[in-house]
Design a protein around this motif. Structure first.
Motif, PDB file in Angstrom:
ATOM      1  N   UNK A 178       0.821  -1.204   0.000  1.00 22.24           N
ATOM      2  CA  UNK A 178       0.000   0.000   0.000  1.00 22.24           C
ATOM      3  C   UNK A 178       0.860   1.262   0.000  1.00 22.24           C
ATOM      4  N   UNK A 179       1.986   1.209   0.684  1.00 19.09           N
ATOM      5  CA  UNK A 179       2.899   2.360   0.678  1.00 19.09           C
ATOM      6  C   UNK A 179       3.390   2.626  -0.739  1.00 19.09           C
ATOM      7  N   UNK A 180       3.846   1.558  -1.410  1.00 16.05           N
ATOM      8  CA  UNK A 180       4.324   1.708  -2.784  1.00 16.05           C
ATOM      9  C   UNK A 180       3.188   2.127  -3.716  1.00 16.05           C
ATOM     10  N   UNK A 181       2.002   1.565  -3.517  1.00 16.09           N
ATOM     11  CA  UNK A 181       0.855   1.871  -4.379  1.00 16.09           C
ATOM     12  C   UNK A 181       0.401   3.315  -4.207  1.00 16.09           C
ATOM     13  N   UNK A 182       0.456   3.831  -2.973  1.00 14.35           N
ATOM     14  CA  UNK A 182       0.083   5.227  -2.739  1.00 14.35           C
ATOM     15  C   UNK A 182       1.033   6.162  -3.484  1.00 14.35           C
ATOM     16  N   UNK A 183       2.317   5.867  -3.394  1.00 16.59           N
ATOM     17  CA  UNK A 183       3.294   6.678  -4.125  1.00 16.59           C
ATOM     18  C   UNK A 183       3.081   6.547  -5.637  1.00 16.59           C
ATOM     19  N   UNK A 184       2.748   5.349  -6.082  1.00 11.38           N
ATOM     20  CA  UNK A 184       2.527   5.122  -7.521  1.00 11.38           C
ATOM     21  C   UNK A 184       1.297   5.882  -8.005  1.00 11.38           C
ATOM     22  N   UNK A 185       0.249   5.938  -7.175  1.00 14.40           N
ATOM     23  CA  UNK A 185      -0.951   6.700  -7.547  1.00 14.40           C
ATOM     24  C   UNK A 185      -0.601   8.175  -7.730  1.00 14.40           C
ATOM     25  N   UNK A 186       0.182   8.727  -6.819  1.00 12.09           N
ATOM     26  CA  UNK A 186       0.621  10.113  -6.984  1.00 12.09           C
ATOM     27  C   UNK A 186       1.455  10.278  -8.257  1.00 12.09           C
ATOM     28  N   UNK A 187       2.295   9.302  -8.523  1.00 10.39           N
ATOM     29  CA  UNK A 187       3.164   9.339  -9.704  1.00 10.39           C
ATOM     30  C   UNK A 187       2.328   9.360 -10.991  1.00 10.39           C
ATOM     31  N   UNK A 188       1.275   8.571 -11.041  1.00 11.10           N
ATOM     32  CA  UNK A 188       0.419   8.514 -12.230  1.00 11.10           C
ATOM     33  C   UNK A 188      -0.135   9.901 -12.557  1.00 11.10           C
ATOM     34  N   UNK A 189      -0.522  10.637 -11.514  1.00  7.96           N
ATOM     35  CA  UNK A 189      -1.167  11.935 -11.723  1.00  7.96           C
ATOM     36  C   UNK A 189      -0.198  13.109 -11.585  1.00  7.96           C
ATOM     37  N   UNK A 190       1.097  12.787 -11.620  1.00  6.45           N
ATOM     38  CA  UNK A 190       2.138  13.833 -11.583  1.00  6.45           C
ATOM     39  C   UNK A 190       2.025  14.708 -10.331  1.00  6.45           C
ATOM     40  N   UNK A 191       1.709  14.065  -9.218  1.00  7.79           N
ATOM     41  CA  UNK A 191       1.618  14.760  -7.936  1.00  7.79           C
ATOM     42  C   UNK A 191       2.793  14.313  -7.067  1.00  7.79           C
ATOM     43  N   UNK A 192       3.501  15.257  -6.504  1.00  8.42           N
ATOM     44  CA  UNK A 192       4.636  14.913  -5.649  1.00  8.42           C
ATOM     45  C   UNK A 192       4.141  14.379  -4.311  1.00  8.42           C
ATOM     46  N   UNK A 193       4.892  13.422  -3.763  1.00  7.47           N
ATOM     47  CA  UNK A 193       4.584  12.947  -2.417  1.00  7.47           C
ATOM     48  C   UNK A 193       4.694  14.112  -1.434  1.00  7.47           C
ATOM     49  N   UNK A 194       3.892  14.060  -0.379  1.00  3.61           N
ATOM     50  CA  UNK A 194       3.946  15.096   0.655  1.00  3.61           C
ATOM     51  C   UNK A 194       5.080  14.741   1.611  1.00  3.61           C
ATOM     52  N   UNK A 195       6.116  15.526   1.605  1.00  5.50           N
ATOM     53  CA  UNK A 195       7.301  15.190   2.399  1.00  5.50           C
ATOM     54  C   UNK A 195       7.238  15.815   3.793  1.00  5.50           C
ATOM     55  N   UNK A 196       7.874  15.130   4.729  1.00 10.59           N
ATOM     56  CA  UNK A 196       7.937  15.576   6.125  1.00 10.59           C
ATOM     57  C   UNK A 196       9.060  16.585   6.277  1.00 10.59           C
ATOM     58  N   UNK A 197       8.759  17.677   6.998  1.00  8.16           N
ATOM     59  CA  UNK A 197       9.772  18.696   7.282  1.00  8.16           C
ATOM     60  C   UNK A 197       9.882  18.863   8.789  1.00  8.16           C
ATOM     61  N   UNK A 198      11.057  18.597   9.312  1.00  6.52           N
ATOM     62  CA  UNK A 198      11.283  18.704  10.758  1.00  6.52           C
ATOM     63  C   UNK A 198      11.306  20.173  11.175  1.00  6.52           C
ATOM     64  N   UNK A 199      10.647  20.463  12.300  1.00  4.37           N
ATOM     65  CA  UNK A 199      10.705  21.809  12.829  1.00  4.37           C
ATOM     66  C   UNK A 199      12.122  22.104  13.293  1.00  4.37           C
ATOM     67  N   UNK A 200      12.634  23.258  12.932  1.00  7.37           N
ATOM     68  CA  UNK A 200      14.005  23.594  13.342  1.00  7.37           C
ATOM     69  C   UNK A 200      14.009  24.265  14.709  1.00  7.37           C
TER      70      UNK A 200
END
Length: 200
Positions: A178-200
């Motif tokens: 499911x993790x790979x499939x979720x990323x693949x679904x975003x890839x199909x629609x040219x949507x970047x994965x939502x990345x985590x940003x640590x609070x500084x």
């Protein structure tokens, strides 16, 4: 046949072998959680199916969508097989019932092939990602976390030899899928994965 039976009105339900148990029994909790996961998966499939019917979709994207949908529908069917397995005590059921509810390692082997194929077409991960992106991807992440819960619940069953190893392995492997499939679904629609940003 009526949809309601009233047999569960006092807080019990029947397992696959006919044994009645409390509705908070670990087996019932495990296959109920799996049912939740299958529902999230159904939403993802519905969204992808709607996208596939869009008049503006390209053949390239449609081919990828149909591939993903075929895989997800396969998993939905395997979830029903796994639910029957979870609903069957392995040490208190006759051989005929056990034979009907066996779960084979073949399903996990298939998932591993698909995970490798999906990963090969995705950019490498350089940070943690958050659930989100395309709505189908978000629901696949929901399915991933729900099946992780089913896996945690089922750990006691595998420790007590009340669950076949192949069934437990599938619970573990399908969350990776499911993790790979979720990323693949975003890839199909040219949507970047939502990345985590640590609070500084």
């Amino acid at each position: 046949m009526k949809l309601y039976t009233k047999s569960g009105d006092r807080g019990t339900t029947s397992l696959f072998n006919g044994e009645r148990v409390s509705k908070d029994n670990i087996r019932v909790t495990a296959y109920g959680t799996l049912d939740e996961c299958n529902s999230a998966l159904g939403v993802a499939c519905s969204i992808l199916s709607q996208e596939a019917r869009s008049p503006s979709i390209t053949k390239y994207k449609l081919d990828k969508l149909e591939l993903l949908l075929d895989q997800l529908k396969y998993i939905q069917h395997r979830f029903f097989d796994l639910g029957a397995h979870l609903a069957t005590p392995r040490v208190r059921s006759d051989e005929s019932t056990l034979d009907k509810t066996r779960f084979e390692m073949e399903a996990s082997n298939q998932l591993e092939e698909w995970i490798d194929d999906l990963q090969a077409s995705l950019p490498p991960l350089t940070t943690f990602i958050l659930p989100g992106g395309h709505p189908a991807a978000a629901h696949l992440h929901l399915a991933r976390t729900t099946v992780r819960r089913a896996e945690r619940i089922s750990t006691a069953l595998i420790e007590e030899e009340e669950l076949d190893e192949a069934a437990y392995v599938f619970l573990n492997r399908v969350s990776d899928y499911f993790f790979a499939a979720a990323r693949y679904a975003n890839h199909i629609f040219d949507i970047e994965d939502v990345t985590w940003h640590k609070l500084s």
